[in-house]
Design a protein around this motif. Sequence first.
Motif, PDB file in Angstrom:
ATOM      1  N   SER A   1     -60.677  62.248  48.231  1.00 45.20           N
ATOM      2  CA  SER A   1     -60.251  63.302  49.157  1.00 45.20           C
ATOM      3  C   SER A   1     -59.914  62.781  50.547  1.00 45.20           C
ATOM      4  CB  SER A   1     -61.356  64.356  49.284  1.00 45.20           C
ATOM      5  OG  SER A   1     -62.555  63.770  49.793  1.00 45.20           O
TER       6      SER A   1
ATOM      7  N   GLY B   1     -55.788  73.132  50.820  1.00 45.89           N
ATOM      8  CA  GLY B   1     -56.319  71.780  50.962  1.00 45.89           C
ATOM      9  C   GLY B   1     -57.811  71.718  50.699  1.00 45.89           C
TER      10      GLY B   1
ATOM     11  N   VAL C   1     -52.624  69.031  57.208  1.00 52.65           N
ATOM     12  CA  VAL C   1     -52.921  68.317  55.963  1.00 52.65           C
ATOM     13  C   VAL C   1     -53.501  66.941  56.253  1.00 52.65           C
ATOM     14  CG1 VAL C   1     -51.895  67.321  53.878  1.00 52.65           C
ATOM     15  CG2 VAL C   1     -51.173  69.580  54.670  1.00 52.65           C
TER      16      VAL C   1
ATOM     17  N   PRO D   1     -53.226  65.409  49.129  1.00 51.73           N
ATOM     18  CA  PRO D   1     -52.481  65.871  50.316  1.00 51.73           C
ATOM     19  C   PRO D   1     -51.022  66.163  50.021  1.00 51.73           C
ATOM     20  CG  PRO D   1     -53.037  63.532  50.506  1.00 51.73           C
ATOM     21  CD  PRO D   1     -53.818  64.080  49.354  1.00 51.73           C
TER      22      PRO D   1
ATOM     23  N   THR E   1     -51.992  76.810  53.867  1.00 55.23           N
ATOM     24  CA  THR E   1     -52.061  75.376  53.567  1.00 55.23           C
ATOM     25  C   THR E   1     -53.474  74.827  53.716  1.00 55.23           C
ATOM     26  OG1 THR E   1     -49.774  75.085  54.311  1.00 55.23           O
ATOM     27  CG2 THR E   1     -51.131  73.115  54.182  1.00 55.23           C
TER      28      THR E   1
ATOM     29  N   THR F   1     -50.826  69.484  48.316  1.00 54.73           N
ATOM     30  CA  THR F   1     -51.061  70.556  49.295  1.00 54.73           C
ATOM     31  C   THR F   1     -49.803  70.833  50.098  1.00 54.73           C
ATOM     32  OG1 THR F   1     -53.393  69.911  49.458  1.00 54.73           O
ATOM     33  CG2 THR F   1     -52.509  71.297  51.216  1.00 54.73           C
TER      34      THR F   1
ATOM     35  N   SER G   1     -58.502  72.329  46.946  1.00 49.93           N
ATOM     36  CA  SER G   1     -58.204  71.161  46.101  1.00 49.93           C
ATOM     37  C   SER G   1     -59.271  70.085  46.248  1.00 49.93           C
ATOM     38  CB  SER G   1     -56.818  70.600  46.453  1.00 49.93           C
ATOM     39  OG  SER G   1     -56.781  70.135  47.791  1.00 49.93           O
TER      40      SER G   1
ATOM     41  N   PHE H   1     -57.397  65.735  55.100  1.00 51.52           N
ATOM     42  CA  PHE H   1     -57.600  64.622  54.163  1.00 51.52           C
ATOM     43  C   PHE H   1     -57.801  63.277  54.872  1.00 51.52           C
ATOM     44  CE2 PHE H   1     -55.356  67.859  51.715  1.00 51.52           C
ATOM     45  CZ  PHE H   1     -56.076  67.872  50.533  1.00 51.52           C
TER      46      PHE H   1
END
Length: 309
Positions: free
Chosen positions: A167, A151, A252, A179, A147, A182, A154, A256
């Motif tokens: 972001s 993240g 996550v 997020p 994960t 993700t 991305s 973010f």
Amino acid sequence: MGKFVLERLLQLFLVVFFVATITFFLVRISPGDPATIMLKANNVPVSDESIDALRSELGLTNSVGGQYIEWIKQIFSGNWGTSFVSQKPVINELIARLPATLELAIAGLAIMLAITLFLGISSVIYQNRTLDKIGRVLALLGSAIPTFWLGFLSIYVCSVTLGWLPSMGRENWKNVILPASTLGLGLGAIHARVLRANLLDMLQQPFVKASKARGISKNRIFVFQLLKHALLPIVTMTGTSFAFMLGGSIIVETIFSWPGLGQYVIESINMRDYPVIQGYVIFASLLFLVIHMLVDGISILIDPRLNAE
């Protein structure tokens, strides 16, 4: 149904008690003194006198046994203590950040369901064809990628390189896309493989063969028989995933800078804010338990035979 509710309430009480006990002692054997960390964070000169005074103010000078008994009393009375840092009730701090986590979890769940249904169903309809092979590769990649790596990837691609999406933060709907993706991509890939396996297994069941022998079309069999029987595992997976997203989105939210429960508890861990850490674990446990109780109840409504087990 009454017996079912009583059993689940007893389970909830026992789980909360054991989780509270384990959490209490784990945070106290972890390295770092809250008083020292708080003084340094506020640029206050650290001395034995200032440390002792702050520890006394925070209630850390009492015996561990006394602190534990007080903590257990607070849990079941609805008073989860006061944050060392903000000096506000822990339960209020958690509830204030719950909407952000709930928003992220719902968006992630929607993406997960879309991926699960699309990859799972299409791979069965087009079994062993190009779309099925592509779907299986994507499902394997999605379930294998960590994960945190997804993240960061991305962010690099969609924010830094292409500049398509923000972001960090929670300013508007665009902030939730990365997020939530993700969160949902990995779980969607895993569940798609499970759904595909279940549907393929059902295709070999006698009731499907009997329906084919009666001349019922494949589409009708798929929609009214296979999908109906696949509803139960989908409900279970959805409830489990939603509970995970609510209580386990720490990584996550941190990546973010999403202002939810996850980011808040990371800050509390860094500050050794014992009441917040303990309260968060109990809060997350309650969310898990309540959601699983709802899933169990919905499953019984779908298939009453489960109530006899």
